[in-house]
Design a protein around this motif. Structure first.
Motif, PDB file in Angstrom:
ATOM      1  N   ARG A   1       0.786  -1.218   0.000  1.00 46.31           N
ATOM      2  CA  ARG A   1       0.000   0.000   0.000  1.00 46.31           C
ATOM      3  C   ARG A   1       0.828   1.283   0.000  1.00 46.31           C
ATOM      4  O   ARG A   1       0.530   2.201  -0.783  1.00 46.31           O
ATOM      5  CB  ARG A   1      -1.003   0.012   1.156  1.00 46.31           C
ATOM      6  N   PRO A   2       1.865   1.430   0.832  1.00 45.50           N
ATOM      7  CA  PRO A   2       2.635   2.685   0.784  1.00 45.50           C
ATOM      8  C   PRO A   2       3.251   2.955  -0.594  1.00 45.50           C
ATOM      9  O   PRO A   2       3.291   4.104  -1.046  1.00 45.50           O
ATOM     10  CB  PRO A   2       3.722   2.482   1.841  1.00 45.50           C
ATOM     11  N   SER A  13      -4.359   8.925  -1.365  1.00 44.72           N
ATOM     12  CA  SER A  13      -4.283   8.545   0.047  1.00 44.72           C
ATOM     13  C   SER A  13      -4.893   7.156   0.241  1.00 44.72           C
ATOM     14  O   SER A  13      -5.560   6.624  -0.655  1.00 44.72           O
ATOM     15  CB  SER A  13      -5.045   9.565   0.901  1.00 44.72           C
ATOM     16  N   ARG A  14      -4.678   6.596   1.418  1.00 41.27           N
ATOM     17  CA  ARG A  14      -5.239   5.282   1.720  1.00 41.27           C
ATOM     18  C   ARG A  14      -6.747   5.287   1.607  1.00 41.27           C
ATOM     19  O   ARG A  14      -7.357   4.401   0.993  1.00 41.27           O
ATOM     20  CB  ARG A  14      -4.820   4.846   3.129  1.00 41.27           C
ATOM     21  N   LEU A  27      -7.830   5.337  -2.019  1.00 41.19           N
ATOM     22  CA  LEU A  27      -7.651   4.028  -2.671  1.00 41.19           C
ATOM     23  C   LEU A  27      -8.822   3.103  -2.364  1.00 41.19           C
ATOM     24  O   LEU A  27      -9.416   2.521  -3.281  1.00 41.19           O
ATOM     25  CB  LEU A  27      -6.350   3.366  -2.200  1.00 41.19           C
ATOM     26  N   TYR A  28      -9.146   2.970  -1.084  1.00 45.89           N
ATOM     27  CA  TYR A  28     -10.211   2.048  -0.696  1.00 45.89           C
ATOM     28  C   TYR A  28     -11.590   2.532  -1.142  1.00 45.89           C
ATOM     29  O   TYR A  28     -12.444   1.723  -1.509  1.00 45.89           O
ATOM     30  CB  TYR A  28     -10.156   1.766   0.805  1.00 45.89           C
ATOM     31  N   SER A  29     -11.790   3.834  -1.149  1.00 45.57           N
ATOM     32  CA  SER A  29     -13.044   4.382  -1.651  1.00 45.57           C
ATOM     33  C   SER A  29     -13.198   4.093  -3.144  1.00 45.57           C
ATOM     34  O   SER A  29     -14.276   3.702  -3.611  1.00 45.57           O
ATOM     35  CB  SER A  29     -13.086   5.895  -1.389  1.00 45.57           C
ATOM     36  N   MET A  30     -12.120   4.262  -3.895  1.00 43.77           N
ATOM     37  CA  MET A  30     -12.160   3.985  -5.331  1.00 43.77           C
ATOM     38  C   MET A  30     -12.331   2.490  -5.600  1.00 43.77           C
ATOM     39  O   MET A  30     -12.990   2.097  -6.572  1.00 43.77           O
ATOM     40  CB  MET A  30     -10.905   4.523  -6.007  1.00 43.77           C
TER      41      MET A  30
END
Length: 105
Positions: free
Chosen positions: A50-51, A60-61, A64-67
């Motif tokens: 992830r980084p 941002s983290r 990413l998860y929202s997308m």
């Protein structure tokens, strides 16, 4: 010999059970033995944690998860019991498919 490499033999048949493809050169006909992709050759692809994905995409983290929830970003694959990573090729393909910036105009 490395997995997936080619072996060229001029003027005789391929002695292995792998796929045989004929190719012509300007002077002579060559027969090339090609090995099918192996698990070893598939495992050579790099995976990004992830980084590294955040750094490569600038997201941002939470973005990413929202997308990923909206199916706008590739999902990671499991690489361990509690670890996931994204195939580098998937991130590169996603970046290539992004529209070019218009400069804010």
């Amino acid at each position: 010999m490395l997995a997936g490499s080619r072996v060229a033999e001029v003027g005789k048949e391929c002695a292995t059970p792998f796929q045989l493809q004929s190719r012509r050169t300007s002077a002579e006909s060559q027969q090339v033995c090609e090995r099918p992709p192996t698990l070893e050759s598939k495992m050579t692809e790099n995976h990004l944690r992830r980084p590294a994905v955040e750094a490569a995409t600038g997201l941002s983290r939470s973005s990413l998860y929202s997308m990923m929830d909206r199916e706008e970003f590739p999902r990671p694959i499991r690489i361990g019991k509690r670890a996931v990573a994204w195939p580098q090729s998937a991130i590169e393909a996603w970046l290539a498919d992004r529209p070019a910036s218009t400069g804010g105009k």
